[in-house]
Every structure is written in structure tokens, then in C-alpha cells.
Design a protein around this motif. Sequence first.
Motif, PDB file in Angstrom:
ATOM      1  N   MET A  74       0.829  -1.207   0.000  1.00  0.00           N
ATOM      2  CA  MET A  74       0.000   0.000   0.000  1.00  0.00           C
ATOM      3  C   MET A  74       0.860   1.252   0.000  1.00  0.00           C
ATOM      4  O   MET A  74       0.570   2.229  -0.701  1.00  0.00           O
ATOM      5  N   SER A  75       1.936   1.238   0.770  1.00  0.00           N
ATOM      6  CA  SER A  75       2.855   2.382   0.795  1.00  0.00           C
ATOM      7  C   SER A  75       3.498   2.579  -0.574  1.00  0.00           C
ATOM      8  O   SER A  75       3.716   3.717  -1.016  1.00  0.00           O
ATOM      9  N   ALA A  76       3.802   1.459  -1.249  1.00  0.00           N
ATOM     10  CA  ALA A  76       4.375   1.567  -2.594  1.00  0.00           C
ATOM     11  C   ALA A  76       3.379   2.221  -3.548  1.00  0.00           C
ATOM     12  O   ALA A  76       3.756   3.053  -4.386  1.00  0.00           O
ATOM     13  N   ALA A  77       2.102   1.876  -3.427  1.00  0.00           N
ATOM     14  CA  ALA A  77       1.082   2.446  -4.306  1.00  0.00           C
ATOM     15  C   ALA A  77       0.934   3.949  -4.081  1.00  0.00           C
ATOM     16  O   ALA A  77       0.822   4.726  -5.040  1.00  0.00           O
ATOM     17  N   ILE A  78       0.949   4.374  -2.816  1.00  0.00           N
ATOM     18  CA  ILE A  78       0.865   5.808  -2.518  1.00  0.00           C
ATOM     19  C   ILE A  78       2.116   6.528  -3.017  1.00  0.00           C
ATOM     20  O   ILE A  78       2.045   7.613  -3.621  1.00  0.00           O
ATOM     21  N   GLY A  79       3.289   5.927  -2.797  1.00  0.00           N
ATOM     22  CA  GLY A  79       4.536   6.541  -3.251  1.00  0.00           C
ATOM     23  C   GLY A  79       4.608   6.654  -4.754  1.00  0.00           C
ATOM     24  O   GLY A  79       5.085   7.665  -5.302  1.00  0.00           O
ATOM     25  N   LEU A  80       4.121   5.628  -5.449  1.00  0.00           N
ATOM     26  CA  LEU A  80       4.112   5.645  -6.910  1.00  0.00           C
ATOM     27  C   LEU A  80       3.207   6.751  -7.428  1.00  0.00           C
ATOM     28  O   LEU A  80       3.554   7.473  -8.376  1.00  0.00           O
ATOM     29  N   MET A  81       2.068   6.920  -6.798  1.00  0.00           N
ATOM     30  CA  MET A  81       1.102   7.927  -7.226  1.00  0.00           C
ATOM     31  C   MET A  81       1.662   9.348  -7.076  1.00  0.00           C
ATOM     32  O   MET A  81       1.295  10.252  -7.822  1.00  0.00           O
ATOM     33  N   LYS A  82       2.563   9.537  -6.119  1.00  0.00           N
ATOM     34  CA  LYS A  82       3.100  10.877  -5.848  1.00  0.00           C
ATOM     35  C   LYS A  82       4.467  11.121  -6.477  1.00  0.00           C
ATOM     36  O   LYS A  82       5.019  12.227  -6.370  1.00  0.00           O
ATOM     37  N   ALA A  83       5.015  10.112  -7.139  1.00  0.00           N
ATOM     38  CA  ALA A  83       6.341  10.256  -7.737  1.00  0.00           C
ATOM     39  C   ALA A  83       6.321  11.300  -8.847  1.00  0.00           C
ATOM     40  O   ALA A  83       5.335  11.442  -9.573  1.00  0.00           O
ATOM     41  N   GLN A  84       7.438  12.013  -8.988  1.00  0.00           N
ATOM     42  CA  GLN A  84       7.541  13.071  -9.993  1.00  0.00           C
ATOM     43  C   GLN A  84       8.343  12.642 -11.221  1.00  0.00           C
ATOM     44  O   GLN A  84       8.285  13.297 -12.255  1.00  0.00           O
ATOM     45  N   THR A  85       9.115  11.553 -11.091  1.00  0.00           N
ATOM     46  CA  THR A  85       9.968  11.094 -12.182  1.00  0.00           C
ATOM     47  C   THR A  85       9.948   9.575 -12.235  1.00  0.00           C
ATOM     48  O   THR A  85       9.523   8.901 -11.282  1.00  0.00           O
TER      49      THR A  85
END
Length: 821
Positions: free
Chosen positions: A420-431
Motif C-alpha cells: 500500500m505504501s508503494a502504491a501511494i509513493g508511486l502515485m506521488k512520484a515526480q519522475t
Amino acid sequence: MATLFRWLLRLVSVTILLGILGVGLAYYLASRSLPDYDKTLEVAGTAGDIEIVRDNAGVPHIFAPVDRDVYFGLGYVHAQDRLWQMTLLRRTAQGRLSELFGRRTVETDTLMRRLDLYTHARMSVEAQDDETRDALEAYAAGVNARIEEINSDSLGRGAPEFFLFNAPIAPWQPADSLAVIKLMALQLSGNFRDEILRARTSLALPDPEMIEDILPDIPGPGIAELPEYAALFPEKPLPRFAEASRPAPALMPVAPPGMAGASNAWAAAPERSAGAGTLLANDPHLGFTAPSTWYLARLQLSSGGVIGGTIPGVPAVMLGRSEHIAWGLTSSYLDDQDLYIEELDPENPERYRTPDGYKSFRTRRSIVDIKGAPPVTLTLRWTDNGPVLPRKAFDLDRITPQGDVVSLAWTALGDKDSSMSAAIGLMKAQTVDAALEASKAFVAPSQMLTLIDDQHIAMKLIGAMPARDPQSQTQGRMPSPGWIAANRWQGTLPDSDNPVFRDPKGGILGNTNNKIIDRPFPRHVSFDWGDSQRIMRWQALMQGREVHTRDSFIEAQLDTVSPAARTLLPLIGRDLWFTGEAAPEGTPLRQRERALDLLAEWNGEMNEHLPEPLIYAAWLRALQDRLIRDEIGPLADEYTHVDPLFIERVFRNIDGAGKWCDVLRSAPKETCTDIARMALDDALVRLGERYGTQLESLRWGDAHQATHKHSVLGDVPLLNYFVNIRQTTSGGDFTLQRGVTSGTGNDPFANVHGATYRGVYDFADPDSSVFIISTGESGHLLSRHYDDMGTLWRRGEYLPMSLDEDLARAASVGVTHLVKP
């Protein structure tokens, strides 16, 4: 007589009136739960006001001052439109379906209790980073705000299904969202089903070496020879005859073999794009349901806007695009499950054998409440390898020595799952680089992640990869003795072992569930892959243009040419075409000649309006059945779909595979031409019985209907006409526009599994990106958004995927304001 007639007339009139009143009352009660998208509602637990703009397709665009409130809004809209679906997903993961549906779901609940997914989800809440825990809590609060609104305003219990299956709706918890992800992992992981099928086939075949034919490896360097399954247990009797499989229990979330998941994704670098911007296309494939697995949404986060496909119950855009990156998911086919035969202590069945001697099971009692019946008490058991599965589930008893049990090792069965943390982090990634870094936290289900930003493209296998011993007896391909140390997992491999591809020289990346890498065991990723055919068509389409556009990527997504048909038809029909004399009209020989004439001019396009795809599909189905049934008997029913690699091996006689053509139980020695001819005659007889004998009038779409079935009411007579969505469709098992046939029952060519979401993202003009799902946003059968996207999806059309706020407001069908009291 006149008096009798008058009383009968009165009785009929009263019956009709009561029926009309009953229908009216049912409609009134059901319509009470239709969500109102244009309102202001006071809610507690938010930092500020939340605005939800619904565009004309019902897609919510959620705006709020802080991210926490955006997740609150997502939870609210999910519960508005998909509360029944969310409740059913949660109950499935918890093993509590029988409280609603009675005895028919006890087997499913028993399996889910033994897997203990919900406990693992609850324990994994603490494994998330602070931002993700905050998102989970805010999302749950949004769901609960909608539940409270339903209860306080008497809004029809939230969905019509709750009138039929009455049960209190418990408040949503953060663990519920993690349980939904784990349930998706179960639906997308089919490795252990493949192990069972390989073991059963090994036991049934008269020549064990023939298993390399019927279950062929994807072409590439070979592997070390596997032992015959029975040889693993030399002193334990195993059944050496094939039996028909048991029917699947009701609402079983485990997919049949070959149906665990698939998908397409491809990306182009700026130098391969006509607009000099990166391109990405993605269409994940799942079983068709009404409503769809996917729910479209736009979130306006502090990191920028994000839009794409969400899963009701999960507070994240799982695939789609942001202002900075776009990403797609495809099934990786990572072998992340292993079955183990666990030998019980003959003196104490509460202990099992380990490399260090016998050891007690870890146990826990669990009570399954059953509607209309006494509860059932289970004793859950675990070994060092994993949970002990029910002996009869998935026909495990057909491969398990008497007195032994089977356990399952699986990467999703962990208490520190940070997916779940990976999914949130992926959604907010800029690059792309930031997205690849965020993906390291992903555990299960394993996926191929395809990424683009404005300059770069990349593809990576995400998810935990099991670390196996090089000396493993079965290399994870069949169940193995759990007491032998070399068969046991040794943790997981480091993320650096996960294959990753970045900015290739050719400027194109893609995945169709094909074999992605050729590494020796145990770093091999998998022996069993999901595609050996679509990848060939994809390569031709990608290399057929110097540069690509959004429209050329859409064209590839919707392509219906079958490379399998183009390869196999010349092989199986080479000695049948244009041979013999003309036959009289009305004879089987004349019918065969007409069929062969049609197929000779066909280009392999699985178009719904053509007769050739249906003739071809019926021929191949009958051919495979004739080739294998005399060798493996009733187990042939498990081979529900044609394997082109098997047919090709047989008809090219690779490694002597042509021997499959000889019928063991007949005196003559049949050739492959004989079998092909007989199979075509079989197919034409069956087509004539079902669709008529005028071959030119046949239509593939009549047989290849997609039915998006309601999970509970889809098989109820009369009701199924209202809750199921039916469409004639093109495509087939091996086309890029994939429409996998059922392979079973009275409608073996029905389309049951395909692209439930399509998205194409163009970073030369991001707001020209498009997406669609297979049904509609709403799970409410009275809503116009229940099936409004289905017509577009069937026609190969898309919705604009814009982050332009003014555009969303201009097309608005309602604005919901969630305000603080």
C-alpha cells in the motif's frame, strides 16, 4: 359458470395489482439508495471542505486543501457508488460470506480462514509509512461518513442488494483496504493451480516424458529435467488414474488455471513518438464483472493531479497518470507460490515432519457462522512453509498421499506487507526514477510496472521474489516434500534481482505477459508465462512504424488479428486443403470442404462479424480434445483452452510429439492429418447443432459474447437480465484485444476475461490522454452510470482523461460539497 368467471377475473386482477404494487415498492426501495451527486453534506473528521465534481460519465474529480481530505473524499465516493462491492470484497477476505449466503459459500470461507488473509492485512497496517497510514485512516473515515449518511437519512441501505442479503455494515477499517489488495493478489496468482495440474497430469500420462509436450515451456534455453511426480514419494501410494475435477465453490476468489490475470502495456520514448513526447498504453485483463473491478477517479493532491483506475476499497490510483508520470500494470507471472506435501507424525497427527524431525503445528480455532445452519468450528494449522489447505480444495486430495496434508508458501502471506505504501509513493512520484524507488516497497501481487515521464521510459518487475535453493527437487513447478530442506524457501531475493529495463536503444518497451528474461533457476522469475502469441503481433505492430502516436497505440490495443491462427491453420490443414473430389451438397464431406474454403481465405482476424473465427476456434478445441483425451481421460476437461505451443509441437513432431495423434485405444495407427480431419468434422457437427449448418451465416460475436456478470445475482433467473451486461465482441484468446473464452459448459466460446480498463497516455499533450472501463462507475443497477461506459468500451471508444479543472466543471452532472459542521 358466470359467477366462477367473475371470481377468477377478480382473482387475476388482484394478483396483477399486487404484482404491480410489489414491483413499485421494490423500485421505490431500490431507488432510495441512488446517490445524489449534487448536494451539500456536513461531515465530521475533515480539516476543511471537500468538493467532488462529477463529470458527465460520473467520474469524480476530488478537490480539498489537504491530501488527507482528498482520501476522505475518495472513500466517500467509493461508498456512494460501490458499497455492496466493497462489502463483498471485505467479507470474502475475512471468510464471512456464509453469514449472508448460507451453506453454499462454506468451502470458500473455509479456504479464506485457512489462508488468514485478513489477519495478515491487520498486522500489515503498522508496516506502512506514516503518510500511508494517514491516507488509510482518512479513506476509512470517508467510507464511514457515507455509511452514517445512509443510516441517518434512510437511504435504502446503501444498495439494493442489502435488501436481499440483510446484514449490518460494519465501519470500514484501514486493515480492510489492505485485505482488498491481498484478495486481488489471490485473484491474480495462479502458480499453485498450475502446480496441481502439472502433478495430476504427470500421474495420468502413460509416458511421463509427454508432459513436456502438453505443458510446454516457452521457447528458450531448456531447464534441468524434472522428476516424475510419483517418484518424489516412492513409498506413498498416489492415484495413477485421472478423475474429473470438482466444481468450484460459490464466490471462490481463486481463478481457474489460465484465468489468474493478464494484461498489455507498451511505451515509446520521445524519439519513437510523432509528437516528441513519451507514450504509454495499458489494458489490464481481469474476469468480467458488473460492476467492473475498476473505478475511475481524479485526485487533486499536494503533489499534483492524479487520474486513472482505482479499486473500490483502496485509497490510491492504482494505474493511470499524474501531471508528471504515467504508469501501467501487467501480470508478471512471477512464481511466487509453492505447494508442499507435509508428512504427519504416524504417532501424533498434530505434528509434521521437518528437516530436523517432527514439529507441532501452529494452530488457532476459528468459527464460521452460517445463515440458516449451525456454525462450523475450524482448527487452522500452519507449518514452517505456510498454512495447511483444505484437503479437497482444488482437487488437492488427487495428488496428496493418504494421511499427508498440503501447505502453501506465498509471498502475500506476510505481516509486513508494505504494498500500500508503494502504491501511494508511486502515485506521488515526480519522475521515473522516483517511481522505481517507490516500487521497492511492493510485495504482492507481483506485477510488471511500465513507466513514463516526459523524457524516459522504463519497465520493472515489482513484488517480492522467493529465494529458492538451486537443489530444489521440483524447482517450484510441482508440489514437493516439505521436510526436505532444499525444497524450502530461503526468504526473498533482494530488489536488485528484480528485472528492470530502462530507455532501450530501440525506444520501445512492452509486455504482454510474455517471457521477459532468460535466467537460470532459481533467479529465473518463472517457468510458466502468460503469453507466447500476443507478443509476436505486438512486435509486428510496434516495428511496423518508425514513430507512434496516441492513435497508433489505441489501434494496437484494439487489434484482433490472432498470430496463433496464422501459425496453426497452415499446419493442421496442410494435407486437407484442395484435396479430393467435390462432394454432394448436404454431405459431411461437402460441409468440410466449405469450411476449409472459408478458412483458406481468412487472414486470422477474430472479427465478431465473421464466420471463420468460430469455425477455427471450434476446430482447434475439438482437435486438442481428440489429441489428449485418450491419454489423460477426464483430466482433459481441465485443459479448457487450446495451447498453440502444444499443437505446434505435435504437428511439427518436435521431439517425437507427433505420437499424440495416434489413438491408443484403436487398432489402426492414426496420423495427425487423420486427427485434424476428424476434429474438423466434430467441430462442424457441434456448430450445426448450436448455430446452424449455413457456415457463411455464422458470426463469431454470437458465440463470443462478453457477459459482465453480477457476482451474486448474475445466475438468478429473470434478475440476471437486469443485472448482467451482455455484448457481442471481437478478439480471442491470443489477440491483443484479448477476449478469453470460457472453455467450459454450453458456451465454451463466451468472452469471460479481458481488458476491464484501457488507458493511453500521451505526454506530448497530456490532456489528450484517454481511458475507459468495461461497465460504468456505479454498482447500482438503476443508475444510468451502471453500464454507460460499456457501450463505448465495446466499440473501442474512450473518454478524455484530462486534469483540466475547468473542463471537468463544464461537463459536470453534479457537485458534492462535504463541509465541516
